[in-house]
Each structure stands twice: as C-alpha cells, then as structure tokens.
Design an enzyme around this catalytic site. Structure first.
Site, PDB file in Angstrom:
ATOM      1  N   GLU A  70       9.695  15.013  16.619  1.00  0.00           N
ATOM      2  CA  GLU A  70      10.048  15.017  15.206  1.00  0.00           C
ATOM      3  C   GLU A  70       9.154  16.022  14.469  1.00  0.00           C
ATOM      4  OE1 GLU A  70       9.156  11.410  12.964  1.00  0.00           O
ATOM      5  OE2 GLU A  70      11.070  11.654  11.937  1.00  0.00           O
ATOM      6  N   CYS A  97      13.199  10.638   7.725  1.00  0.00           N
ATOM      7  CA  CYS A  97      13.173  10.083   9.081  1.00  0.00           C
ATOM      8  C   CYS A  97      14.520  10.219   9.781  1.00  0.00           C
ATOM      9  CB  CYS A  97      12.723   8.632   9.042  1.00  0.00           C
ATOM     10  SG  CYS A  97      13.598   7.692   7.805  1.00  0.00           S
ATOM     11  N   LYS A 144       0.844  -1.204   0.000  1.00  0.00           N
ATOM     12  CA  LYS A 144       0.000   0.000   0.000  1.00  0.00           C
ATOM     13  C   LYS A 144       0.877   1.252   0.000  1.00  0.00           C
ATOM     14  CE  LYS A 144      -2.013   2.404   3.271  1.00  0.00           C
ATOM     15  NZ  LYS A 144      -1.813   3.725   2.658  1.00  0.00           N
ATOM     16  N   GLU A 179      10.218   0.845  10.458  1.00  0.00           N
ATOM     17  CA  GLU A 179      11.231   1.906  10.328  1.00  0.00           C
ATOM     18  C   GLU A 179      10.506   3.209  10.605  1.00  0.00           C
ATOM     19  OE1 GLU A 179      12.997   4.864   9.049  1.00  0.00           O
ATOM     20  OE2 GLU A 179      13.089   4.020   7.024  1.00  0.00           O
TER      21      GLU A 179
HETATM   22  P1  ADP Z   1       2.197  10.396   8.268  1.00  0.00           P
HETATM   23  O1  ADP Z   1       1.574  10.795   9.554  1.00  0.00           O
HETATM   24  O2  ADP Z   1       3.458  11.080   7.987  1.00  0.00           O
HETATM   25  O3  ADP Z   1       1.271  10.380   7.085  1.00  0.00           O
HETATM   26  P2  ADP Z   1       1.848   7.612   8.792  1.00  0.00           P
HETATM   27  O4  ADP Z   1       2.711   6.768   9.643  1.00  0.00           O
HETATM   28  O5  ADP Z   1       0.484   7.898   9.287  1.00  0.00           O
HETATM   29  O6  ADP Z   1       2.680   8.905   8.495  1.00  0.00           O
HETATM   30  O7  ADP Z   1       1.702   6.983   7.324  1.00  0.00           O
HETATM   31  C1  ADP Z   1       2.614   6.120   6.717  1.00  0.00           C
HETATM   32  C2  ADP Z   1       1.854   5.011   6.033  1.00  0.00           C
HETATM   33  O8  ADP Z   1       1.103   4.316   7.023  1.00  0.00           O
HETATM   34  C3  ADP Z   1       0.855   5.463   4.984  1.00  0.00           C
HETATM   35  O9  ADP Z   1       0.830   4.527   3.922  1.00  0.00           O
HETATM   36  C4  ADP Z   1      -0.458   5.435   5.750  1.00  0.00           C
HETATM   37  O10 ADP Z   1      -1.603   5.262   4.931  1.00  0.00           O
HETATM   38  C5  ADP Z   1      -0.258   4.223   6.635  1.00  0.00           C
HETATM   39  N1  ADP Z   1      -1.093   4.186   7.836  1.00  0.00           N
HETATM   40  C6  ADP Z   1      -1.575   5.225   8.569  1.00  0.00           C
HETATM   41  N2  ADP Z   1      -2.322   4.777   9.600  1.00  0.00           N
HETATM   42  C7  ADP Z   1      -2.315   3.423   9.542  1.00  0.00           C
HETATM   43  C8  ADP Z   1      -2.898   2.383  10.325  1.00  0.00           C
HETATM   44  N3  ADP Z   1      -3.660   2.637  11.386  1.00  0.00           N
HETATM   45  N4  ADP Z   1      -2.661   1.106   9.956  1.00  0.00           N
HETATM   46  C9  ADP Z   1      -1.881   0.817   8.897  1.00  0.00           C
HETATM   47  N5  ADP Z   1      -1.331   1.751   8.107  1.00  0.00           N
HETATM   48  C10 ADP Z   1      -1.524   3.036   8.406  1.00  0.00           C
END
Ligand code: ADP
Length: 496
Positions: A398, A301, A191, A267
């Site tokens: 961060e 990061c 994804k 990560e």
């Molecule tokens: P940011 O806050 O910088 O967008 P995230 O960690 O939320 O960083 O997003 C990184 C990835 O994790 C994206 O592909 C996002 O769709 C996905 N993501 C966000 N929330 C969830 C969740 N609850 N479960 C799985 N994947 C998630």
C-alpha cells in the site's frame, strides 16, 4: 479552562478561527498531566500551525475514569430516545459550523477546502444523524424455547470503548466511531491522529454545547506509541475500534490479547483492484478509475491503486486517463479549484517518493509524474506506472499516495486471479456493461466492498470493512452496532 490553551489561527484567506487545544476530558479542556504539548503542522507550508496538549498514559487513565463514571452513573441509564436526541443535536451543531470545520481540515490535513466541505462534512453529519436514528431501535429478541421457560436477549452496551482514528479523514472517521458507540450506550475515549487533532477538538467544544453529560465523550490527542498504546492496553476499556495501518492493527490486537482481551475491530489497509473490461463505457471507466485512486491524494484505505485493463482497450485507456489527470489541479487547499493538496507529512512524502523510486528500479515505466510538485509543501505529482507485474513492490504494498499502477489482462479469469493476488481485501471494482459478468466477478473477488461501474461510494447505512489483512468487523450500517453491544441471554423459569 486554561486560557492559554485557546489558540487563534489565521487562515491563508485572512480569516481567523479559534480552537481550544486542551485535552477534552469530562467536558472540560485541560492541560495534560505532564504538561506536554506537540506541534501540528500545515502540510501545504511545512510550518507549525499551533501546539496541542499531548495525552500520555496518565491522561488516558483520567479519561477512562471519567468515561467509567459517566457510564455507570449517567449514560447507561439514559433512554435510547435521549441518546438519539443528543446525537441529532451534535449533528445540527456540526452542520451549522461546517464551513469552519472544513477550514480546520484544509489547514491541518491539507485536503481541498471545497472537497472537505462538500464530501467530508456531509458524510460526518449524515453518519451522526443515521446513528441518532438507531439509538432507540437497539433491542434483543424473544426466543421460544420450551413451554415452561421464557427466554429473551438484551443488547447491552459494552461500557467504556477506546477509539483510535487516522489522519486521512479526521471528521468522517470520528463520526464512524462516535455514532454507533454512543447510539448503543457506550462512553468513549477517542484519540485523533497526532497529525490532525484540530477538527476533533473543535467538535469537542460542540459536544459540550450539545449537552452530552460530562465524561460521555473524551477526546485525547497524542501519539500512537504512548496514548494509543495506553488505550489498547487499558484494563478498564472493554473494546477498541481502530482505523489505520495493518502494522498498527496487528500491534493493537497483540496489546488487547496481552491485557484484558478487549474486543477489537480493525479497518486497515488495502491494495484494491479495479478491473476494466473491454465492453465498459470508456469515459466513465476513466473518470471513476481516476477518482478511485487520486481522491484524497491517494490517502484512502480503499484506493483503487491497481487498475487492470483488458488488453484490447489498454492503450486508449491509458492515454485518456493521462489526459483526465492532466486536467485536474494540484495546489493550495484553500484555492477553490484545487483537487489535490499536499500529502499529510514529511514521513508520508518520503515514503511515497521511495515507492516511486522502487517502481522505476523494478522496471516499471513511469508514464506520468513521479516527482515532487513545487518547492514548498508535501506535494507529489499524480503518478502513473505502466509495464507492471504482480511481483513488483508497487503492485503489492500500500503506497497511500497519488500513485497508480495500470496493468494489462487478456481474460476475465486472469483478471480475477490477479485481482485477488494480494494480502488485502478491502475493496474492488469492475467496469462492464455485461450484467452477468458483473455479478460473476463481484462474487469472485475477495473484498469487503465491490463497486460496479463506480468507485468510492460509501453510505452511512452500508457496511464497510475488509477481508483478509484489511481488518476485522464492519463499520457503518446496522452491522456496526454489533461491534458495540454485548448480547445477554435471560432464561426465566416459569415452572415455579
Ligand atoms: P500511519 O502510519 O498512516 O500514521 P497508523 O496506523 O500508525 O497510520 O496511525 C493511525 C492511528 O493509530 C493514529 O491515531 C496513531 O496515533 C495510532 N497509533 C499508531 N501506533 C499505535 C500503537 N502502537 N498503538 C495504538 N495506536 C497507535
């Protein structure tokens, strides 16, 4: 293929590029089960680029079914050589389409086209080639036990793996994930981040041309709380690899624990210290410390967001640093001299601006920048804070934007103590000409990567990952293969 899913996009340069916006499942682009689509935004203009099919839990089920069938019937029976050949083919195709892929990155993510082409695409291609080379070199050991037994191990693929990637390096993260998973013989449901689905979809079309069997790689754009969570909670996914925020990493671990205890590698975030000793080559230190934070608009990061400078050279360093920053261009990602484009989204823009306000309220001096740049797009000025201390939020959290805090220290011991004063441990850097001090400091800093007299050097064959709340496991290099294999011990009785 549903024709309406193919979108023609006109770039600011006037060129038209095409992308299929469907979900890529079983080597076909399809609409989502619920027919949902979501908008992807150009952060330089704040305008919608196009709409993309949105995966929900039902689509993740479809993709996992496709990946399961491909694993059981096809992919696990492929020789390593054959898997490697397909990965090489994919790397070739990405290389021959690299200009267009860099255009997608500039459009969708806002990073400078020239940098996307020379750095992101180069890293993406290199990583896929590196893991293509591993595909026929993954094997176990013969272990001597006793004279009447024969024991050996096999490194077998896990099966279907889920991969959830962020928006900051869409193609590099895709390569870091696909490369080792496929080399080891797993099938994948990946994804991309909802902010940047386009370059991954373009790669999907190349995956089909490369000749990967249907179902081996499935690419399913969608949101984190729906599609992402469905991957993290899926009972037929044996492993999830995630790159993103620490908060989401925590959520994914919990989801894995509550369902099938799938293996998880993470990560996550960082607040990396960059320590400049008084004997350092000042111009070099200024240059690397600058790139250490402002690369990718601070959306990195491992960004060196806390710079510690020895007090005797502090004022000179800060002045030179500001001059260096002023020489770098902020602007349209498609301008050839742009270094810094817009931040990825309104959400990130607001978050960063609120950190800048907090820094000012906490008493730090905003030595440069601190404001929005221009009046359209999510651009933020390169921002430098001085007069900072470890209790400030801007020194602990961060920010993920073009904001650096430059602090002073007196002794090396103080620099180590302050450098380690964080819940993160992704990276650190040291600038000195004294080799003994460089080694001692490298050993003392609690970080997955320590750079000496450089910053942000990451190779496909060197491990990358974090101590403490920066994550679990290592990506890149041989180390990443461990994330994607099960070790089977076979004991054969010879006393029969
Ligand atoms: P940011 O806050 O910088 O967008 P995230 O960690 O939320 O960083 O997003 C990184 C990835 O994790 C994206 O592909 C996002 O769709 C996905 N993501 C966000 N929330 C969830 C969740 N609850 N479960 C799985 N994947 C998630």
């Amino acid at each position: 293929m549903t024709d309406s899913l193919v979108q023609k996009l006109t770039l600011p340069t006037g060129k038209t590029i095409e992308v299929n916006t469907g979900l890529f499942i079983n080597n076909e682009f399809v609409e989502s089960v619920e027919g949902k689509r979501f908008e992807t935004i150009n952060p330089a203009t704040e305008k919608v680029i196009c709409k993309v099919a949105e995966a929900t839990a039902k689509d993740i089920d479809r993709a996992v079914d496709a990946a399961t069938e491909a694993f059981e019937k096809v992919w696990r029976h492929f020789d390593g050589k054959e898997r490697g050949r397909l990965l090489y083919e994919l790397a070739e195709l990405i290389e021959s389409n690299k200009e267009e892929l860099a255009e997608f990155e500039a459009l969708d993510n806002g990073k400078a086209y020239t940098i996307a082409l020379s750095q992101d695409l180069a890293a993406c291609i290199d990583t896929i080639r590196y893991y293509a080379g591993w595909a026929d070199k993954i094997h176990g050991k013969v272990i001597e036990t006793s004279h009447d037994r024969f024991c050996y191990t096999r490194h077998e693929p896990i099966g279907v793996v889920g991969q959830i990637i962020p928006w900051n390096y869409p193609l590099v993260m895709l390569a870091w994930k696909l490369g080792p998973a496929l080399a080891c013989g797993n099938t994948v449901v990946l994804k991309p981040a909802e902010q940047t689905p386009l370059s991954a979809l373009k790669v999907a079309s190349l995956i089909k041309i490369a000749g990967f069997p249907p179902g081996v790689i499935n690419i399913v754009p969608g949101f984190g709380s729906t599609a992402g969570a469905a991957i993290a909670r899926h009972m037929k996914i044996g492993k999830v690899a995630f790159t993103g925020s620490t908060a989401t990493g925590r959520r994914i671990l919990k989801d894995a624990a509550e369902t099938n205890l799938k293996k998880v590698t993470l990560e996550l975030g960082g607040k990396s210290p960059n320590i400049i000793l008084e004997d350092a080559d000042l111009d070099q230190a200024v240059k690397w410390a600058y790139y250490g934070i402002y690369t990718n608009h601070g959306q990195c990061c491992c960004a060196g967001s806390r710079v510690y400078v020895q007090d005797s050279i502090y004022d000179k360093f800060v002045q030179k640093y500001k001059e260096f920053a002023q020489s770098m261009k902020i602007g349209d990602p498609f301008n050839h001299d742009t270094f810094q484009g817009p931040q990825i989204s309104k959400t990130q823009f607001d978050r960063i601006m609120s950190y800048i306000e907090t820094g000012k309220k906490e008493g730090a001096t905003c030595f440069m920048g601190g404001k929005r740049h221009g009046d359209q797009g999510y651009y933020i000025e390169q921002t430098i804070f001085t007069d900072v201390n470890e209790n400030m939020k801007i020194m602990q959290e961060e920010i993920f934007g073009p904001v650096v805090a430059i602090a002073k220290f007196k002794t090396v011991e103080e620099a180590i103590e302050k450098g380690n004063l964080t819940r993160y441990g992704l990276a650190a850097a040291i600038f000195t000409k004294d080799v003994t001090r460089a080694f001692k400091l490298s050993n003392a800093l609690k970080a997955g990567t320590v750079w000496v007299n450089c910053y942000n050097i990451v190779d496909s064959n060197t491990p990358f990952g974090g101590y403490k709340e920066s994550g679990h496991g290592r990506e890149n290099g041989k180390y990443a293969l461990e994330n994607y294999t099960e070790v089977k011990t076979v004991q054969v009785n010879l006393d029969v």
